[in-house]
Design an enzyme around this catalytic site. Structure first.
Site, PDB file in Angstrom:
ATOM      1  N   CYS A  50      -5.370  -3.292   1.713  1.00 34.19           N
ATOM      2  CA  CYS A  50      -5.441  -3.502   3.342  1.00 34.19           C
ATOM      3  C   CYS A  50      -6.663  -3.929   3.957  1.00 34.19           C
ATOM      4  O   CYS A  50      -7.349  -4.837   3.984  1.00 34.19           O
ATOM      5  CB  CYS A  50      -4.756  -2.507   3.984  1.00 34.19           C
ATOM      6  SG  CYS A  50      -4.057  -2.657   5.414  1.00 34.19           S
ATOM      7  N   GLU A  52       0.871  -1.193  -0.012  1.00 31.96           N
ATOM      8  CA  GLU A  52       0.004  -0.082  -0.219  1.00 31.96           C
ATOM      9  C   GLU A  52       0.861   1.107  -0.139  1.00 31.96           C
ATOM     10  O   GLU A  52       1.910   1.400   0.643  1.00 31.96           O
ATOM     11  CB  GLU A  52      -0.893  -0.055   1.196  1.00 31.96           C
ATOM     12  CG  GLU A  52      -1.947   0.923   1.409  1.00 31.96           C
ATOM     13  CD  GLU A  52      -2.783   0.830   2.842  1.00 31.96           C
ATOM     14  OE1 GLU A  52      -3.626   1.803   2.840  1.00 31.96           O
ATOM     15  OE2 GLU A  52      -2.575  -0.051   3.384  1.00 31.96           O
ATOM     16  N   LYS A  68      -9.447   2.743  -2.358  1.00 34.10           N
ATOM     17  CA  LYS A  68      -9.533   2.256  -1.089  1.00 34.10           C
ATOM     18  C   LYS A  68     -11.063   2.587  -0.830  1.00 34.10           C
ATOM     19  O   LYS A  68     -11.200   3.862  -0.517  1.00 34.10           O
ATOM     20  CB  LYS A  68      -8.540   2.125  -0.014  1.00 34.10           C
ATOM     21  CG  LYS A  68      -8.547   1.361   1.050  1.00 34.10           C
ATOM     22  CD  LYS A  68      -7.456   1.635   2.047  1.00 34.10           C
ATOM     23  CE  LYS A  68      -7.398   0.887   3.176  1.00 34.10           C
ATOM     24  NZ  LYS A  68      -6.071   1.029   4.056  1.00 34.10           N
TER      25      LYS A  68
END
Length: 263
Positions: A145, A41, A111
């Site tokens: 994540c 990330e 995200k």
């Protein structure tokens, strides 16, 4: 498809140095037969760099994207890299972009589930849950994540046909169990491969724990990193995936009519 996982925090705050780290890793991965390299990330800039995230953010077709496309084409492998994405309206997203082995940009994901006050202070959440691309006969999905910790997210990918789910991550202590236990379970219950690629070491207030893995649809880690910088290689085998899906009836045995309360 042989997949390379670059477990590294690069050089936080320096896009130039991180492009060099990525280029060197791409060369090593290609030399070992990899068709895909996945970074953690926000690899392009670093994670815990505060306002530097907005300052270093670029559009999906920015200068750094062009440099990575050139790296991919020169080494002949696809690259999925994490970066802060700036849009025309000045919003900043925590994103991952997938570039093909010929340098073509295939997919870009923002995200959707931001973790903690740090991310919520610096990023706008994405709104598109499933982003996919076709790569070497596999349907590749993108996630970042914290997103993988929501079972609905991974199940949506399974139902959309994702074969290999790429999850660049910045997983800190004390949540090692996510890499060690949760990720293999996600792979098993959804019958897909999950490439979970973490940062390492101290960075600002965070201690990133490594433990990157490529987990198979049988819930077994094909490879597992320690807590240092490392380049891992493992195969996402479409033949094994097909056999596993034939043997495991999770998706076929679902009863969606019972799940209305989930939404």
């Amino acid at each position: 498809m042989r997949t390379a996982l670059l477990q590294s925090s690069g050089r936080p705050g320096s896009v130039v140095e991180n492009l060099k780290v990525l280029d060197e890793a791409a060369g090593r991965a290609a030399a070992h037969g990899a068709g895909l390299l996945v970074t953690p990330e926000l690899f392009l800039t670093g994670y815990a760099i505060g306002d530097g995230l907005a300052r270093l953010a670029e559009p999906a077709d920015g200068e750094a994207a062009d440099a990575i496309a050139e790296t991919a084409a020169r080494h002949g492998l696809a690259v999925a890299y994490g970066y802060p994405e700036r849009t025309s309206d000045a919003a900043v997203f925590n994103s991952v972009q997938l570039v093909a082995a010929d340098g073509t940009r295939l997919a870009n994901y923002r995200k959707t589930h931001l973790y903690g006050p740090f991310e919520r202070a610096h990023f706008t959440p994405g709104e598109r849950q499933v982003v996919q691309a076709e790569l070497d006969g596999l349907t590749v999905g993108l996630m970042i994540c914290y997103d993988v910790e929501f079972p609905e997210n991974v199940r949506a990918h399974a139902l959309a046909g994702t074969d290999l789910l790429l999850v660049p991550t910045a997983q800190p202590h004390p949540f090692e169990f996510v890499a060690e236990s949760l990720v293999p379970v996600r792979a098993f219950e959804n019958q897909l491969y999950v490439a979970y690629v973490n940062r390492v070491g101290l960075e600002g207030e965070f201690e990133f724990v490594g433990l990157s893995t490529l987990a198979g649809p049988d819930g077994v880690a094909r490879v597992r990193a320690g807590r240092a910088e490392e380049l891992l290689l493992a195969d996402a085998d479409p033949g094994f995936l097909a056999a596993s899906r034939e043997a495991n009836p999770y998706l076929a045995d679902r009863r969606p009519g019972l799940y209305g309360s989930l939404v």
